[in-house]
Design a protein around this motif. Structure first.
Motif, PDB file in Angstrom:
ATOM      1  N   ARG A 141      33.724  62.140  28.991  1.00  0.00           N
ATOM      2  CA  ARG A 141      33.575  61.527  27.675  1.00  0.00           C
ATOM      3  C   ARG A 141      34.918  61.035  27.149  1.00  0.00           C
ATOM      4  O   ARG A 141      35.953  61.625  27.403  1.00  0.00           O
ATOM      5  CB  ARG A 141      33.012  62.567  26.692  1.00  0.00           C
ATOM      6  CG  ARG A 141      31.594  62.950  27.009  1.00  0.00           C
ATOM      7  CD  ARG A 141      31.093  63.987  26.055  1.00  0.00           C
ATOM      8  NE  ARG A 141      31.216  63.525  24.681  1.00  0.00           N
ATOM      9  CZ  ARG A 141      30.989  64.283  23.627  1.00  0.00           C
ATOM     10  NH1 ARG A 141      30.658  65.546  23.782  1.00  0.00           N
ATOM     11  NH2 ARG A 141      31.094  63.797  22.416  1.00  0.00           N
ATOM     12  N   THR A 187      38.019  60.495  24.615  1.00  0.00           N
ATOM     13  CA  THR A 187      38.635  61.344  23.592  1.00  0.00           C
ATOM     14  C   THR A 187      38.508  60.658  22.236  1.00  0.00           C
ATOM     15  O   THR A 187      38.158  59.478  22.131  1.00  0.00           O
ATOM     16  CB  THR A 187      40.127  61.550  23.910  1.00  0.00           C
ATOM     17  OG1 THR A 187      40.779  60.283  23.869  1.00  0.00           O
ATOM     18  CG2 THR A 187      40.319  62.203  25.257  1.00  0.00           C
ATOM     19  N   LYS A 188      38.821  61.409  21.201  1.00  0.00           N
ATOM     20  CA  LYS A 188      38.738  60.857  19.856  1.00  0.00           C
ATOM     21  C   LYS A 188      39.714  59.686  19.690  1.00  0.00           C
ATOM     22  O   LYS A 188      39.381  58.656  19.094  1.00  0.00           O
ATOM     23  CB  LYS A 188      39.052  61.953  18.829  1.00  0.00           C
ATOM     24  CG  LYS A 188      38.770  61.576  17.409  1.00  0.00           C
ATOM     25  CD  LYS A 188      38.895  62.781  16.517  1.00  0.00           C
ATOM     26  CE  LYS A 188      38.457  62.470  15.106  1.00  0.00           C
ATOM     27  NZ  LYS A 188      38.492  63.664  14.244  1.00  0.00           N
ATOM     28  N   LYS A 189      40.913  59.836  20.247  1.00  0.00           N
ATOM     29  CA  LYS A 189      41.909  58.766  20.170  1.00  0.00           C
ATOM     30  C   LYS A 189      41.408  57.514  20.890  1.00  0.00           C
ATOM     31  O   LYS A 189      41.547  56.390  20.387  1.00  0.00           O
ATOM     32  CB  LYS A 189      43.219  59.247  20.800  1.00  0.00           C
ATOM     33  CG  LYS A 189      44.329  58.210  20.761  1.00  0.00           C
ATOM     34  CD  LYS A 189      45.595  58.766  21.374  1.00  0.00           C
ATOM     35  CE  LYS A 189      46.700  57.734  21.346  1.00  0.00           C
ATOM     36  NZ  LYS A 189      47.932  58.226  21.968  1.00  0.00           N
ATOM     37  N   ARG A 207      38.276  56.670  21.459  1.00  0.00           N
ATOM     38  CA  ARG A 207      37.169  56.087  20.677  1.00  0.00           C
ATOM     39  C   ARG A 207      37.709  55.252  19.526  1.00  0.00           C
ATOM     40  O   ARG A 207      37.187  54.187  19.216  1.00  0.00           O
ATOM     41  CB  ARG A 207      36.248  57.186  20.149  1.00  0.00           C
ATOM     42  CG  ARG A 207      35.342  57.762  21.202  1.00  0.00           C
ATOM     43  CD  ARG A 207      34.221  58.557  20.607  1.00  0.00           C
ATOM     44  NE  ARG A 207      34.635  59.523  19.610  1.00  0.00           N
ATOM     45  CZ  ARG A 207      34.882  60.818  19.843  1.00  0.00           C
ATOM     46  NH1 ARG A 207      34.745  61.297  21.056  1.00  0.00           N
ATOM     47  NH2 ARG A 207      35.256  61.618  18.877  1.00  0.00           N
ATOM     48  N   ARG A 208      38.750  55.721  18.876  1.00  0.00           N
ATOM     49  CA  ARG A 208      39.359  54.948  17.787  1.00  0.00           C
ATOM     50  C   ARG A 208      39.936  53.633  18.313  1.00  0.00           C
ATOM     51  O   ARG A 208      39.820  52.593  17.669  1.00  0.00           O
ATOM     52  CB  ARG A 208      40.451  55.771  17.109  1.00  0.00           C
ATOM     53  CG  ARG A 208      39.915  56.876  16.251  1.00  0.00           C
ATOM     54  CD  ARG A 208      41.043  57.637  15.597  1.00  0.00           C
ATOM     55  NE  ARG A 208      40.509  58.718  14.790  1.00  0.00           N
ATOM     56  CZ  ARG A 208      41.165  59.830  14.521  1.00  0.00           C
ATOM     57  NH1 ARG A 208      42.385  60.007  14.987  1.00  0.00           N
ATOM     58  NH2 ARG A 208      40.611  60.760  13.763  1.00  0.00           N
TER      59      ARG A 208
END
Length: 134
Positions: A112, A114-116, A118-119
């Motif tokens: 998946r 990472t949050k970074k 996705r941003r």
């Protein structure tokens, strides 16, 4: 060295495939042509036969110069055949074209995002949408 060797054993010994099972599967799938014809795994090879091989690591057109059914080192395996000049040039062109193709993989992809990441993807989407609106 012998006078005749099975096609699947020779392909394995010449290190075109890691296992005889993979060589047999490639032959049965039609990825190996012997003297311009489709071959079977048990087909016996002779010195001077011409093989067209479509392997995952490239397309080869070779002439058999030695026969062996024993897998040896890579340097000895390369003495079993002579690759044609046209085949060498074609593979070089294909490798050059592949190197020029853009790479779309993210270097840190392991499942998946990472949050970074996705941003970053979201910011890229917004930039593309804004450029289309203009």
């Amino acid at each position: 060295m012998q006078e005749k060797v099975r096609l699947d054993k020779w392909l394995w010994a010449a290190r075109f495939f890691k296992t005889r099972a993979l060589a047999t599967a490639a032959i049965e799938a039609g990825h190996i042509n012997l003297n311009g014809e489709r071959a079977k795994p048990a087909r016996l090879l002779k010195i001077g036969d011409v093989l067209h091989i479509r392997a995952p690591h490239g397309h080869f057109e070779i002439e058999i110069s030695l026969l062996s059914d024993q897998r040896r080192g890579a340097e000895l395996a390369q003495t079993l055949y002579q690759e044609t000049c046209a085949s060498i040039e074609k593979r070089a062109r294909e490798q050059f074209a592949k190197a020029l193709q853009p790479q779309f993989d993210h270097p840190q992809v392991k499942g998946r995002p990472t949050k970074k990441w996705r941003r970053q993807l979201s910011a890229l989407d917004h930039a593309v949408i804004q450029s289309r609106e203009e």
